[in-house]
Design an enzyme around this catalytic site. Sequence first.
Site, mmCIF file in Angstrom:
data_model
loop_
_atom_site.group_PDB
_atom_site.id
_atom_site.type_symbol
_atom_site.label_atom_id
_atom_site.label_comp_id
_atom_site.label_asym_id
_atom_site.label_seq_id
_atom_site.Cartn_x
_atom_site.Cartn_y
_atom_site.Cartn_z
ATOM 1 C CG ASP A 1 -1.652 1.245 1.454
ATOM 2 O OD1 ASP A 1 -2.284 1.693 0.486
ATOM 3 O OD2 ASP A 1 -1.612 1.805 2.564
ATOM 4 C CG ASP B 1 -2.727 1.940 6.576
ATOM 5 O OD1 ASP B 1 -3.544 1.006 6.509
ATOM 6 O OD2 ASP B 1 -2.957 3.079 6.152
ATOM 7 C CG ASP C 1 -4.427 -1.225 3.145
ATOM 8 O OD1 ASP C 1 -5.081 -1.004 2.110
ATOM 9 O OD2 ASP C 1 -3.518 -0.485 3.536
#
Length: 614
Positions: A314, A507, A511
């Site tokens: 990410d 994080d 996610d």
Amino acid sequence: MKKRLWRIIIGAVVFVAAVAIDLKVEWLQIALFIISYIIVGGDIVKKAIRNIFRGKVFDENFLMSIATIGAFLIGEYPEGVAVMLFYQVGELFQSYAVDKSRRSISNLMDIRPDYANLKKGDDIVKVDPDEVKIGDIIVIKAGEKVPLDGKVIEGSSMLDTIALTGESVPREVGVGSEILSGCININGVITVEVAKEFEESTVSKILDLVENASSKKSNSEQFITKFARYYTPVVVIIAAILAIVPPLIIAEATFSDWIYRALSFLVVSCPCALVISIPLSFFGGIGGASRKGVLVKGSNYLEALAKTEIVVFDKTGTLTKGVFNVQEIHSEGVSEEELLELTVYAESYSNHPISLSLKNAYGKEIDNGRITDVEEIPGHGIIATVDGNKVIAGNIKLMKKMKISYFEGEVIGTIVHVAINDKYAGYIVIADELKKDSAQAIKVLKEADIKKTVMLTGDNKNIASKVAKELGIDKVYAELLPADKVEKLEELFSQKSNKGKLAFVGDGINDAPVLARADIGIAMGGLGSDAAIEAADVVIMTDEPSKISTAMKISKKTLKIAYQNIAFAIGIKIVVLILSALGITTMWAAIFADVGVTIIAILNAFRALNVKNL
């Protein structure tokens, strides 16, 4: 462990006396051998009988009991006692090794606080951390552990965070700082408002993760468990055939000779070296990883890390800091300082992240008396009067709406266009910053033969492409919704080999679906995030992407040690089993193949704890 040591010492003394006694007094010698055997091996025989009634017939206690009692029945008293004596010595070493390994991790994770100093009016009461509620005020003195997560409301200090993050550099905290339980207060006295109850605190979650990590077995451990389940009954049957069949079909063969060979065969066959050293290797690897600030939820995930081929990241909060700051100020007709000041005043009533970034850049106290007629236009920006000047601050849509010409060049980041008294005055660029070690993390992963690095982000293509180029990421997918990320992940699964693994690094907040779908979900800096703890398989406690490659190195080292132990133990045992069956070796060689190999394998497993140079 002390009881076993005393049994070994006393049994050994009686054994030596039996060996040294005059052979003419045979009955006394046999009596001493029996006494020695009872002292040293009585508990093993008891366990074997107890386990037989419980349905657990083929274990190491059964093998040792059959082998040694059998030696007595054929008149090999010294070897019968010696096998049990050396087996107990091996068990003593094994207990010491496991205890030391557990103590090592226990000391490392000795972060559970014993008490909290709860403030009640003017008094401070020492209470159990479980009794403290959210909103309570606690006082943490120098040298004490931080008992609960919270926010500093008074005082300043330095915190030792090594038990949580593996970092030796103390962290400075003051009023407004959020602190995590498990740290140690080094110098000053701080007063903290509690944000989470103990069972939800960081220290409680970490302890739970470490304590339960051993319940999730790796493929190597599962193989050894299955191997021992089938292997032990097979060798007992072979030993029985070896003792009975040859004397019946070979004229010169004697039952005593072949029973001796069968007993040696049983001693060698004990799978202690494998059953103990393999889990111990992974236990050490998990402990070593936690020393480096990496929490691994189970040995299965530690093993999977070594087989990773694709790492997917990410962007925001993972490779970047997730904190938007003013990067550039371009002014026209006014100074940069004046442009920033007027924009901050215009935005001062807004809680939008862009407004907060502007206030942080300004860094001065705002006099609300200078501001009048504030109008916020959702999706566009703000119009306000500051010191009698009409300030228009917002995006391109707002400039078009107010019919003001603006800068139309390409800039990476979020642009706040500003007009003063209906005249364009310049723009301010706000962007996220890369973490210091993000580029190094990608570089090290590629050096470690990771086949592909990918970035998935909801950010726009220009920003995503710039970040990917700076970091050297192979492939980037931008402007994705959370559901789109799962779709892209499914596509990437087809690009790895059957045995290869895909790791996703996020994080841990938005996610969670992708973390859960990946072969290995890695949460960055997710200690305060419940989503990270629940969805991720690995938690990086320091918020450093470079720790991913460290975790993979630890994984590969642990796996290497486990494979070494499997190959060494099985190799030695096969050789000695064959030699025992052929009558070439004695029971003393069998003792080495069992006890000696176990001790060597355990000592080798200890190396997994040493992660200083990784």
